[in-house]
Design a protein around this motif. Structure first.
Motif, PDB file in Angstrom:
ATOM      1  N   ASN A  62       0.891  -1.221  -0.027  1.00 20.00           N
ATOM      2  CA  ASN A  62      -0.063   0.026   0.122  1.00 20.00           C
ATOM      3  C   ASN A  62       0.831   1.266   0.032  1.00 20.00           C
ATOM      4  N   ILE A  63       0.388   2.250  -0.790  1.00 24.37           N
ATOM      5  CA  ILE A  63       1.265   3.495  -1.185  1.00 24.37           C
ATOM      6  C   ILE A  63       0.508   4.370   0.268  1.00 24.37           C
ATOM      7  N   ASP A  64       1.621   4.894   1.070  1.00 25.41           N
ATOM      8  CA  ASP A  64       1.350   5.846   1.941  1.00 25.41           C
ATOM      9  C   ASP A  64       1.664   7.283   1.593  1.00 25.41           C
ATOM     10  N   SER A  65       2.986   7.505   0.873  1.00 24.04           N
ATOM     11  CA  SER A  65       3.049   8.939   0.451  1.00 24.04           C
ATOM     12  C   SER A  65       4.010   8.876  -0.769  1.00 24.04           C
ATOM     13  N   ALA A  66       3.973  10.161  -1.652  1.00 24.77           N
ATOM     14  CA  ALA A  66       4.753  10.344  -2.823  1.00 24.77           C
ATOM     15  C   ALA A  66       4.962  11.539  -3.114  1.00 24.77           C
ATOM     16  N   ASN A  67       6.189  11.804  -3.613  1.00 27.93           N
ATOM     17  CA  ASN A  67       6.734  13.160  -4.157  1.00 27.93           C
ATOM     18  C   ASN A  67       7.199  12.795  -5.573  1.00 27.93           C
ATOM     19  N   ILE A  68       6.408  13.486  -6.462  1.00 27.84           N
ATOM     20  CA  ILE A  68       7.159  13.083  -7.839  1.00 27.84           C
ATOM     21  C   ILE A  68       7.113  14.499  -8.681  1.00 27.84           C
ATOM     22  N   MET A  69       8.004  14.585  -9.307  1.00 26.44           N
ATOM     23  CA  MET A  69       8.314  15.703 -10.089  1.00 26.44           C
ATOM     24  C   MET A  69       8.214  15.411 -11.689  1.00 26.44           C
ATOM     25  N   LEU A  70       7.446  16.149 -12.219  1.00 27.13           N
ATOM     26  CA  LEU A  70       7.377  15.945 -13.634  1.00 27.13           C
ATOM     27  C   LEU A  70       7.868  17.202 -14.381  1.00 27.13           C
ATOM     28  N   SER A  71       7.995  16.785 -15.712  1.00 31.57           N
ATOM     29  CA  SER A  71       8.606  17.937 -16.671  1.00 31.57           C
ATOM     30  C   SER A  71       7.714  17.747 -17.837  1.00 31.57           C
ATOM     31  N   TYR A  72       7.489  18.898 -18.662  1.00 32.11           N
ATOM     32  CA  TYR A  72       6.860  19.214 -19.957  1.00 32.11           C
ATOM     33  C   TYR A  72       7.405  20.074 -20.779  1.00 32.11           C
ATOM     34  N   ASP A  73       6.872  20.271 -21.987  1.00 35.11           N
ATOM     35  CA  ASP A  73       7.281  21.459 -22.735  1.00 35.11           C
ATOM     36  C   ASP A  73       6.398  22.591 -22.551  1.00 35.11           C
ATOM     37  N   ASP A  74       6.722  23.770 -21.962  1.00 38.90           N
ATOM     38  CA  ASP A  74       5.828  24.702 -21.589  1.00 38.90           C
ATOM     39  C   ASP A  74       5.820  25.683 -22.990  1.00 38.90           C
ATOM     40  N   SER A  75       6.179  25.402 -24.158  1.00 32.23           N
ATOM     41  CA  SER A  75       6.112  26.138 -25.261  1.00 32.23           C
ATOM     42  C   SER A  75       4.788  25.637 -25.979  1.00 32.23           C
ATOM     43  N   ILE A  76       4.382  24.302 -25.693  1.00 30.79           N
ATOM     44  CA  ILE A  76       3.130  23.546 -25.940  1.00 30.79           C
ATOM     45  C   ILE A  76       2.084  23.593 -25.151  1.00 30.79           C
ATOM     46  N   LEU A  77       2.336  23.454 -23.763  1.00 30.51           N
ATOM     47  CA  LEU A  77       1.255  23.452 -22.970  1.00 30.51           C
ATOM     48  C   LEU A  77       1.495  24.501 -21.646  1.00 30.51           C
ATOM     49  N   ASP A  78       0.137  24.801 -21.216  1.00 29.64           N
ATOM     50  CA  ASP A  78       0.113  25.591 -19.948  1.00 29.64           C
ATOM     51  C   ASP A  78      -0.399  24.736 -18.892  1.00 29.64           C
TER      52      ASP A  78
END
Length: 181
Positions: A62-78
């Motif tokens: 069972n998952i108790d806690s999570a810290n996840i960093m994501l990255s994306y192209d901010d010239s295409i998405l806001d």
């Protein structure tokens, strides 16, 4: 003392101690929960607000806690917002501390499509812990894909679909064409 002076004992005892230490280390790591991070791919048109779903799951704990960093192209998405998520300018931090007995967590990430193209949301870093505060191991890690069409491409495809519907509903009856409605 006579026994310790034999050459075989000088090799056997250190080997036994190293094997014992290695076995203990492996035993502690063998019980680490395995996790998978996956995404549902999305299609959009420029100007649309799209909802990308990220799933965090485990089959053996069972998952108790999570810290996840994501990255994306901010010239295409806001980045607009999301479930336990904050960020912008190409990066998002997703945090969770459920304290529950859940082996699956879904996070909704909302983006606004800025221009046509293919955008990918990828996991940069992650830390996930089970209910015993042990860090999980990664079993599989995916990335989210958002395919964005321009408004012209979307209307052109809709027009083609409408034409195909008309063609598909034309049938021959007694060697005369009839349009079904």
């Amino acid at each position: 003392m006579k026994y310790l002076k034999k050459p075989n004992v000088n090799i056997v005892i250190p080997s036994f101690i190293l094997t014992l230490i290695f076995s203990i280390v492996v035993a502690f790591n063998a019980f680490a929960m395995g996790i998978s991070i996956s995404f549902a791919d999305v299609n959009a048109t420029v100007g649309d607000e799209v909802n990308l779903i990220m799933s965090l799951s485990s089959t053996d704990g069972n998952i108790d806690s999570a810290n996840i960093m994501l990255s994306y192209d901010d010239s295409i998405l806001d980045f607009v917002g999301g479930t336990n998520a904050q960020g912008g300018a190409g990066s998002i931090k997703v945090t969770s501390n459920t304290g529950s007995s859940s082996n699956n967590q879904n996070y909704s990430l909302k983006f606004k499509a800025k221009k046509a193209g293919d955008a990918t949301v990828v996991v940069s870093t992650w830390e996930v812990y089970d209910t015993n505060s042990k860090m999980a191991t990664m079993q599989s890690q995916g990335s989210g894909r958002i395919k964005i069409k321009s408004a012209d491409q979307a209307s052109s495809e809709e027009s083609t679909v409408e034409k195909n519907k008309e063609v598909a509903t034309t049938v021959a009856v007694d060697k005369k064409d009839a349009l079904l409605s």
